[in-house]
Design a protein around this motif. Structure first.
Motif, PDB file in Angstrom:
ATOM      1  N   GLY A  13       0.674  -0.885   0.277  1.00  0.00           N
ATOM      2  CA  GLY A  13       0.350  -0.315  -0.086  1.00  0.00           C
ATOM      3  C   GLY A  13       0.987   1.560  -0.112  1.00  0.00           C
ATOM      4  O   GLY A  13       1.581   0.989   0.414  1.00  0.00           O
ATOM      5  N   ILE A  14       0.138   2.455  -0.448  1.00  0.00           N
ATOM      6  CA  ILE A  14       0.870   3.574  -0.401  1.00  0.00           C
ATOM      7  C   ILE A  14       1.367   3.962   0.703  1.00  0.00           C
ATOM      8  O   ILE A  14       2.375   4.928   1.071  1.00  0.00           O
ATOM      9  CB  ILE A  14      -0.505   4.585  -0.821  1.00  0.00           C
ATOM     10  N   CYS A  74      -5.825   1.225  15.307  1.00  0.00           N
ATOM     11  CA  CYS A  74      -7.108   2.556  15.263  1.00  0.00           C
ATOM     12  C   CYS A  74      -7.468   2.528  14.153  1.00  0.00           C
ATOM     13  O   CYS A  74      -7.277   2.233  12.468  1.00  0.00           O
ATOM     14  CB  CYS A  74      -5.941   3.415  15.595  1.00  0.00           C
ATOM     15  N   MET A  92      -5.020  12.084   1.596  1.00  0.00           N
ATOM     16  CA  MET A  92      -4.713  11.467   0.640  1.00  0.00           C
ATOM     17  C   MET A  92      -5.921  11.450   0.064  1.00  0.00           C
ATOM     18  O   MET A  92      -7.239  10.792   0.190  1.00  0.00           O
ATOM     19  CB  MET A  92      -4.559   9.837   1.114  1.00  0.00           C
ATOM     20  N   SER A 133      -7.731  11.635  -4.482  1.00  0.00           N
ATOM     21  CA  SER A 133      -7.917  11.182  -5.688  1.00  0.00           C
ATOM     22  C   SER A 133      -8.245  12.129  -6.430  1.00  0.00           C
ATOM     23  O   SER A 133      -8.751  12.728  -6.513  1.00  0.00           O
ATOM     24  CB  SER A 133      -8.858   9.646  -4.970  1.00  0.00           C
ATOM     25  N   TYR A 139     -17.188   7.213  -3.627  1.00  0.00           N
ATOM     26  CA  TYR A 139     -16.139   7.631  -3.711  1.00  0.00           C
ATOM     27  C   TYR A 139     -15.001   8.652  -4.077  1.00  0.00           C
ATOM     28  O   TYR A 139     -14.481   9.470  -3.591  1.00  0.00           O
ATOM     29  CB  TYR A 139     -15.116   6.439  -4.245  1.00  0.00           C
ATOM     30  N   LYS A 196     -13.619  12.161  -1.739  1.00  0.00           N
ATOM     31  CA  LYS A 196     -12.733  12.084  -1.893  1.00  0.00           C
ATOM     32  C   LYS A 196     -12.186  13.834  -2.308  1.00  0.00           C
ATOM     33  O   LYS A 196     -11.873  14.383  -2.072  1.00  0.00           O
ATOM     34  CB  LYS A 196     -11.607  10.886  -2.561  1.00  0.00           C
ATOM     35  N   GLY A 233      -3.126   8.917  -9.017  1.00  0.00           N
ATOM     36  CA  GLY A 233      -3.940   8.802  -9.933  1.00  0.00           C
ATOM     37  C   GLY A 233      -4.043   7.229  -9.678  1.00  0.00           C
ATOM     38  O   GLY A 233      -4.299   6.989  -9.371  1.00  0.00           O
ATOM     39  N   THR A 289      -1.301  -1.105  -6.272  1.00  0.00           N
ATOM     40  CA  THR A 289      -1.717  -1.796  -4.356  1.00  0.00           C
ATOM     41  C   THR A 289      -2.544  -2.798  -4.477  1.00  0.00           C
ATOM     42  O   THR A 289      -3.560  -3.011  -6.061  1.00  0.00           O
ATOM     43  CB  THR A 289      -2.125  -0.396  -3.570  1.00  0.00           C
ATOM     44  N   ILE A 328      -5.883  -1.684  -3.514  1.00  0.00           N
ATOM     45  CA  ILE A 328      -7.141  -1.439  -2.792  1.00  0.00           C
ATOM     46  C   ILE A 328      -8.497  -2.116  -4.023  1.00  0.00           C
ATOM     47  O   ILE A 328      -9.251  -2.124  -3.401  1.00  0.00           O
ATOM     48  CB  ILE A 328      -6.781   0.226  -2.814  1.00  0.00           C
TER      49      ILE A 328
HETATM   50  P1  NAD Z   1      -5.034  -0.397   0.297  1.00  0.00           P
HETATM   51  O1  NAD Z   1      -5.646  -0.915   0.330  1.00  0.00           O
HETATM   52  O2  NAD Z   1      -3.339  -1.166   0.537  1.00  0.00           O
HETATM   53  O3  NAD Z   1      -4.283   0.259   2.101  1.00  0.00           O
HETATM   54  C1  NAD Z   1      -5.384   0.996   2.756  1.00  0.00           C
HETATM   55  C2  NAD Z   1      -5.372   1.004   3.648  1.00  0.00           C
HETATM   56  O4  NAD Z   1      -6.504   1.164   4.963  1.00  0.00           O
HETATM   57  C3  NAD Z   1      -5.656  -1.116   4.700  1.00  0.00           C
HETATM   58  O5  NAD Z   1      -4.062  -1.062   5.528  1.00  0.00           O
HETATM   59  C4  NAD Z   1      -6.521  -0.738   5.220  1.00  0.00           C
HETATM   60  O6  NAD Z   1      -7.197  -2.015   6.687  1.00  0.00           O
HETATM   61  C5  NAD Z   1      -6.575   0.475   6.160  1.00  0.00           C
HETATM   62  N1  NAD Z   1      -7.780   0.933   6.793  1.00  0.00           N
HETATM   63  C6  NAD Z   1      -8.912   0.970   6.054  1.00  0.00           C
HETATM   64  N2  NAD Z   1     -10.035   0.760   6.674  1.00  0.00           N
HETATM   65  C7  NAD Z   1      -8.956   1.567   7.529  1.00  0.00           C
HETATM   66  C8  NAD Z   1     -10.266   2.280   9.015  1.00  0.00           C
HETATM   67  N3  NAD Z   1     -11.309   1.993   9.345  1.00  0.00           N
HETATM   68  N4  NAD Z   1      -9.178   2.588   9.832  1.00  0.00           N
HETATM   69  C9  NAD Z   1      -7.821   1.989  10.130  1.00  0.00           C
HETATM   70  N5  NAD Z   1      -7.417   1.832   8.697  1.00  0.00           N
HETATM   71  C10 NAD Z   1      -8.019   1.640   7.579  1.00  0.00           C
HETATM   72  O7  NAD Z   1      -4.844   1.451  -0.568  1.00  0.00           O
HETATM   73  P2  NAD Z   1      -3.928   2.241  -1.086  1.00  0.00           P
HETATM   74  O8  NAD Z   1      -4.158   2.166  -2.112  1.00  0.00           O
HETATM   75  O9  NAD Z   1      -2.395   1.697  -0.515  1.00  0.00           O
HETATM   76  O10 NAD Z   1      -4.903   3.324  -0.472  1.00  0.00           O
HETATM   77  C11 NAD Z   1      -4.373   4.669   0.284  1.00  0.00           C
HETATM   78  C12 NAD Z   1      -4.818   5.866   0.236  1.00  0.00           C
HETATM   79  O11 NAD Z   1      -4.762   5.991  -1.499  1.00  0.00           O
HETATM   80  C13 NAD Z   1      -6.273   5.451   0.295  1.00  0.00           C
HETATM   81  O12 NAD Z   1      -6.730   6.789   0.700  1.00  0.00           O
HETATM   82  C14 NAD Z   1      -6.957   5.019  -1.259  1.00  0.00           C
HETATM   83  O13 NAD Z   1      -8.587   6.487  -1.441  1.00  0.00           O
HETATM   84  C15 NAD Z   1      -5.806   6.858  -2.112  1.00  0.00           C
HETATM   85  N6  NAD Z   1      -5.668   6.957  -3.387  1.00  0.00           N
HETATM   86  C16 NAD Z   1      -5.783   5.227  -3.570  1.00  0.00           C
HETATM   87  C17 NAD Z   1      -5.285   5.333  -5.493  1.00  0.00           C
HETATM   88  C18 NAD Z   1      -4.743   3.821  -6.514  1.00  0.00           C
HETATM   89  O14 NAD Z   1      -5.110   3.346  -7.082  1.00  0.00           O
HETATM   90  N7  NAD Z   1      -4.206   3.049  -5.250  1.00  0.00           N
HETATM   91  C19 NAD Z   1      -5.819   6.369  -5.938  1.00  0.00           C
HETATM   92  C20 NAD Z   1      -6.299   7.261  -5.613  1.00  0.00           C
HETATM   93  C21 NAD Z   1      -6.322   7.421  -4.374  1.00  0.00           C
END
Ligand code: NAD
Length: 248
Positions: free
Chosen positions: A19-20, A61, A137, A139, A154, A158, A185, A189, A191
């Motif tokens: 993840g990010i 948390c 974060m 999007s 979503y 965002k 973008g 990951t 997600i």
């Molecule tokens: P991911 O699913 O790999 O990681 C997200 C993490 O958030 C997970 O570890 C999960 O357990 C945790 N999480 C979920 N609900 C939670 C809660 N209630 N409390 C605490 N933690 C919680 O996702 P990612 O792709 O790494 O996304 C990280 C962020 O980046 C997110 O906000 C996502 O919306 C944003 N984002 C991702 C992308 C993409 O393409 N991957 C694009 C734009 C924005």
């Protein structure tokens, strides 16, 4: 010199292996920060922190629970004494069309992304007495109305984060707390939880001038910039990390 030497940082949703948040935690640690990884599961959060290094910590948390947010920030303050940076990274998404969004879908997506960002910021700000930085974060989905994976709820969550970022940036600028957003973008990951088909992926890639998905590390670089003094005069901004998929 390291960009985040001696800083303390909280990163929510930081325990997802590809993840990010985890990439941000690693980059922050590489730049000299101590990081607290917050995520739903205590064991996964702790293990992830330990993998990054012994001086880091993992805390369970759920960011939708206001008491849990306050408790987690209190733990960090008790251990380290102060807080410099909060990265509101926890987020979930669902690939739904407007007419299929049921109340539970709405609550889940709005709560983790938007309410969680508010609650964590409310818990952190009172401790940023020497100034600080919050990185939210958002999007590209907020800017272009979806079209990648997540549904309209979503995009709305965002986009709500962008509003919160800008309003809070105004409110807390006099106290030396900078608040900025990142709009990633298409980042590779987990997600999308196996729901991204090859056809969807090919469609998305056609819309990216750089011709590739982003990596979590691509986003982490921007988070280092916004957490560090390199961005000392930036607040209320949104930075695109999208390979050119929304040049505007
Ligand atoms: P991911 O699913 O790999 O990681 C997200 C993490 O958030 C997970 O570890 C999960 O357990 C945790 N999480 C979920 N609900 C939670 C809660 N209630 N409390 C605490 N933690 C919680 O996702 P990612 O792709 O790494 O996304 C990280 C962020 O980046 C997110 O906000 C996502 O919306 C944003 N984002 C991702 C992308 C993409 O393409 N991957 C694009 C734009 C924005």
């Amino acid at each position: 010199a390291l960009l985040l030497d001696g800083k303390t940082a909280i990163i929510t949703g930081g325990a997802s292996p590809r993840g990010i948040g985890r990439a941000i935690a690693q980059s922050y640690a590489d730049q000299g920060a101590r990081v607290a990884i917050l995520d739903l599961d205590a064991e996964t959060a702790s293990r992830t922190a330990t993998e990054i290094g012994a001086q880091h910590t993992g805390i369970a948390c759920d960011v939708t629970d206001r008491n849990a947010c306050e408790e987690a920030v209190s733990q960090v303050i008790a251990a380290w004494g102060w807080l410099d940076i909060l990265v509101n990274n926890a987020g979930i998404t669902q690939p739904l069309k407007s007419l299929d969004i049921a109340p539970d879908h709405y609550d889940a997506v709005l709560d983790v992304n938007l309410r969680g960002t508010l609650y964590m910021s409310q818990a952190a700000v009172p401790h940023m007495t020497q100034g600080g930085a919050i990185v939210n974060m958002s999007s590209v989905s907020a800017q272009r109305g979806g079209g990648i994976f997540g549904g309209p709820h979503y995009s709305a969550a965002k986009a709500g984060i962008l509003g919160l970022t800008k309003a809070m940036a105004r409110e807390f600028a006099p106290q030396g707390i900078r608040i900025n957003a990142i709009c990633p973008g298409f980042i590779a990951t987990d997600i999308t939880a196996g729901k991204l088909t090859d056809e969807m992926k090919a469609d998305i890639l056609r819309g990216i001038p750089m011709g590739r998905a982003g990596t979590a590390v691509d986003v982490a670089g921007c988070a280092v910039f916004l957490g560090s003094d390199l961005s000392a005069y930036c607040t209320g901004t949104e930075i695109d990390v999208n390979g050119g998929s929304l040049i505007h």
